[in-house]
Motif scaffolding. Structure first.
Motif, PDB file in Angstrom:
ATOM      1  N   UNK A 119      40.451  10.206 -10.641  1.00 28.85           N
ATOM      2  CA  UNK A 119      41.331  10.375 -11.796  1.00 28.85           C
ATOM      3  C   UNK A 119      42.400  11.426 -11.523  1.00 28.85           C
ATOM      4  N   UNK A 120      42.009  12.485 -10.843  1.00 31.80           N
ATOM      5  CA  UNK A 120      42.955  13.561 -10.537  1.00 31.80           C
ATOM      6  C   UNK A 120      44.034  13.085  -9.562  1.00 31.80           C
ATOM      7  N   UNK A 121      43.648  12.259  -8.581  1.00 36.95           N
ATOM      8  CA  UNK A 121      44.622  11.737  -7.624  1.00 36.95           C
ATOM      9  C   UNK A 121      45.672  10.893  -8.344  1.00 36.95           C
ATOM     10  N   UNK A 122      45.231  10.120  -9.318  1.00 40.39           N
ATOM     11  CA  UNK A 122      46.163   9.278 -10.073  1.00 40.39           C
ATOM     12  C   UNK A 122      47.176  10.117 -10.848  1.00 40.39           C
ATOM     13  N   UNK A 123      46.787  11.342 -11.208  1.00 39.40           N
ATOM     14  CA  UNK A 123      47.663  12.201 -12.007  1.00 39.40           C
ATOM     15  C   UNK A 123      48.259  13.353 -11.207  1.00 39.40           C
ATOM     16  N   UNK A 124      48.148  13.287  -9.879  1.00 45.15           N
ATOM     17  CA  UNK A 124      48.474  14.450  -9.068  1.00 45.15           C
ATOM     18  C   UNK A 124      49.942  14.868  -9.175  1.00 45.15           C
ATOM     19  N   UNK A 125      50.812  13.938  -9.524  1.00 38.98           N
ATOM     20  CA  UNK A 125      52.223  14.296  -9.618  1.00 38.98           C
ATOM     21  C   UNK A 125      52.548  15.029 -10.918  1.00 38.98           C
ATOM     22  N   UNK A 126      51.540  15.227 -11.776  1.00 35.54           N
ATOM     23  CA  UNK A 126      51.714  16.089 -12.943  1.00 35.54           C
ATOM     24  C   UNK A 126      51.286  17.517 -12.620  1.00 35.54           C
ATOM     25  N   UNK A 127      50.725  17.729 -11.406  1.00 32.02           N
ATOM     26  CA  UNK A 127      50.307  19.064 -10.990  1.00 32.02           C
ATOM     27  C   UNK A 127      51.530  19.889 -10.615  1.00 32.02           C
ATOM     28  N   UNK A 128      51.322  21.182 -10.489  1.00 35.99           N
ATOM     29  CA  UNK A 128      52.393  22.082 -10.064  1.00 35.99           C
ATOM     30  C   UNK A 128      52.643  21.928  -8.558  1.00 35.99           C
ATOM     31  N   UNK A 129      53.885  21.669  -8.184  1.00 36.68           N
ATOM     32  CA  UNK A 129      54.329  21.572  -6.787  1.00 36.68           C
ATOM     33  C   UNK A 129      53.448  20.666  -5.928  1.00 36.68           C
ATOM     34  N   UNK A 152      43.003   2.824  -6.410  1.00 36.57           N
ATOM     35  CA  UNK A 152      42.981   4.152  -5.803  1.00 36.57           C
ATOM     36  C   UNK A 152      43.456   4.100  -4.351  1.00 36.57           C
ATOM     37  N   UNK A 153      43.006   3.084  -3.613  1.00 36.44           N
ATOM     38  CA  UNK A 153      43.399   2.955  -2.213  1.00 36.44           C
ATOM     39  C   UNK A 153      44.911   2.791  -2.095  1.00 36.44           C
ATOM     40  N   UNK A 154      45.501   2.019  -2.992  1.00 29.21           N
ATOM     41  CA  UNK A 154      46.963   1.839  -2.974  1.00 29.21           C
ATOM     42  C   UNK A 154      47.675   3.146  -3.273  1.00 29.21           C
ATOM     43  N   UNK A 155      47.119   3.920  -4.206  1.00 32.71           N
ATOM     44  CA  UNK A 155      47.712   5.221  -4.541  1.00 32.71           C
ATOM     45  C   UNK A 155      47.655   6.150  -3.333  1.00 32.71           C
ATOM     46  N   UNK A 156      46.521   6.147  -2.643  1.00 37.23           N
ATOM     47  CA  UNK A 156      46.353   6.983  -1.456  1.00 37.23           C
ATOM     48  C   UNK A 156      47.350   6.574  -0.376  1.00 37.23           C
ATOM     49  N   UNK A 157      47.525   5.279  -0.168  1.00 36.54           N
ATOM     50  CA  UNK A 157      48.481   4.794   0.827  1.00 36.54           C
ATOM     51  C   UNK A 157      49.898   5.235   0.497  1.00 36.54           C
ATOM     52  N   UNK A 158      50.251   5.160  -0.776  1.00 36.58           N
ATOM     53  CA  UNK A 158      51.596   5.553  -1.206  1.00 36.58           C
ATOM     54  C   UNK A 158      51.855   7.025  -0.928  1.00 36.58           C
ATOM     55  N   UNK A 159      50.889   7.859  -1.256  1.00 35.18           N
ATOM     56  CA  UNK A 159      51.038   9.303  -1.029  1.00 35.18           C
ATOM     57  C   UNK A 159      51.144   9.590   0.465  1.00 35.18           C
ATOM     58  N   UNK A 160      50.312   8.933   1.252  1.00 38.53           N
ATOM     59  CA  UNK A 160      50.360   9.118   2.710  1.00 38.53           C
ATOM     60  C   UNK A 160      51.744   8.780   3.260  1.00 38.53           C
ATOM     61  N   UNK A 161      52.267   7.633   2.864  1.00 40.08           N
ATOM     62  CA  UNK A 161      53.527   7.143   3.415  1.00 40.08           C
ATOM     63  C   UNK A 161      54.738   7.947   2.954  1.00 40.08           C
ATOM     64  N   UNK A 162      54.747   8.296   1.670  1.00 39.79           N
ATOM     65  CA  UNK A 162      55.925   8.958   1.119  1.00 39.79           C
ATOM     66  C   UNK A 162      55.980  10.446   1.431  1.00 39.79           C
ATOM     67  N   UNK A 163      54.826  11.060   1.614  1.00 35.74           N
ATOM     68  CA  UNK A 163      54.802  12.518   1.778  1.00 35.74           C
ATOM     69  C   UNK A 163      54.210  12.967   3.111  1.00 35.74           C
ATOM     70  N   UNK A 164      53.928  11.990   3.990  1.00 35.76           N
ATOM     71  CA  UNK A 164      53.363  12.310   5.302  1.00 35.76           C
ATOM     72  C   UNK A 164      52.175  13.263   5.161  1.00 35.76           C
ATOM     73  N   UNK A 165      51.345  12.973   4.179  1.00 39.03           N
ATOM     74  CA  UNK A 165      50.216  13.854   3.863  1.00 39.03           C
ATOM     75  C   UNK A 165      48.922  13.312   4.441  1.00 39.03           C
ATOM     76  N   UNK A 166      47.947  14.219   4.578  1.00 36.57           N
ATOM     77  CA  UNK A 166      46.612  13.829   4.994  1.00 36.57           C
ATOM     78  C   UNK A 166      45.768  13.650   3.734  1.00 36.57           C
ATOM     79  N   UNK A 167      45.354  12.435   3.491  1.00 39.63           N
ATOM     80  CA  UNK A 167      44.539  12.175   2.312  1.00 39.63           C
ATOM     81  C   UNK A 167      43.534  11.077   2.644  1.00 39.63           C
ATOM     82  N   UNK A 168      42.266  11.328   2.338  1.00 40.33           N
ATOM     83  CA  UNK A 168      41.194  10.396   2.652  1.00 40.33           C
ATOM     84  C   UNK A 168      40.531   9.906   1.368  1.00 40.33           C
TER      85      UNK A 168
END
Length: 211
Positions: A119-129, A152-168
């Motif tokens: 649930x938090x990953x889905x709302x992570x763009x409401x977090x600070x920075x 959730x998997x699609x959300x994780x893929x999007x974050x990985x691709x757009x922000x070059x982040x490490x997320x499992x």
């Protein structure tokens, strides 16, 4: 009392598990152990929230109770510790500030993981920075098996691709246990045995929490 004012300089990796932990339960503990084992993490630091921005603070049990229940629940696991960092910080507590503080304390060499729920990953763009947060640590998104996994998997893929982040992504069956259900059970005089460690169960009844 255990806290993070200790030497973690020998650690190569540290995972932070944040949450209100109201109360901490076996779902939290099983999740932390699963992540520790999966990613070979040296230490898991439970971080009870102080004044979280996404919750009504006046409805959360006092921070000292939540911290002490965390200490009791993790006492027998040498890989677990509990931090007072957020509950001792004045004002609203943000994850980005916690991660920055840990980076300053333990340096750039240590690999930081942040364990969070789906649930938090889905709302992570409401977090600070959030963009800066992605650069500072590796995220592990945990969920129970019956959750909307594909979304959730699609959300994780999007974050990985757009922000070059490490997320499992990791499924943990024990996450079906919830703090909300435990509080309701206590209120309605239903058993909570085997949902929380015995020490936490005794603490809840001793201090008449959730009545």
């Amino acid at each position: 009392m255990r806290n993070i004012n200790k030497n973690y300089s020998s650690l190569k990796s540290l995972a932070i598990m944040g949450g209100t932990f109201d109360p901490i339960h076996y779902g939290h503990l099983v999740t932390a152990e699963a992540v520790r084992y999966k990613y070979n993490i040296d230490k898991v630091l439970f971080m009870p929230a102080g004044n979280p921005p996404h919750k009504e603070y006046d409805k959360i049990t006092h921070s000292e109770h939540r911290y002490l229940m965390g200490v009791l629940a993790t006492a027998t696991n040498p890989y677990f510790d509990v931090s007072r960092m957020e509950i001792d910080r004045k004002g609203v507590t943000y994850t980005i500030d916690t991660i920055k503080s840990l980076r300053q304390m333990y340096g750039e060499e240590i690999e930081l993981y942040f364990i969070t729920g789906a649930d938090a990953i889905k709302e992570i763009f409401t977090w600070k920075n959030p963009e800066e947060l992605f650069k500072l640590c590796t995220f592990v998104a945990v969920t129970r098996p019956e959750y909307y996994k594909e979304e959730l998997i699609e959300k994780v893929k999007t974050i990985r691709n757009e922000y070059e982040s490490k997320i499992h992504f990791l499924e943990v069956p024990a996450l079906s246990i919830s703090s909300t259900d435990i509080r309701n059970r206590v209120k309605n005089k239903m058993p909570i045995k085997y949902l929380v460690p015995e020490s936490v169960e005794n603490y809840i009844y001793k201090f008449n929490l959730y009545i």
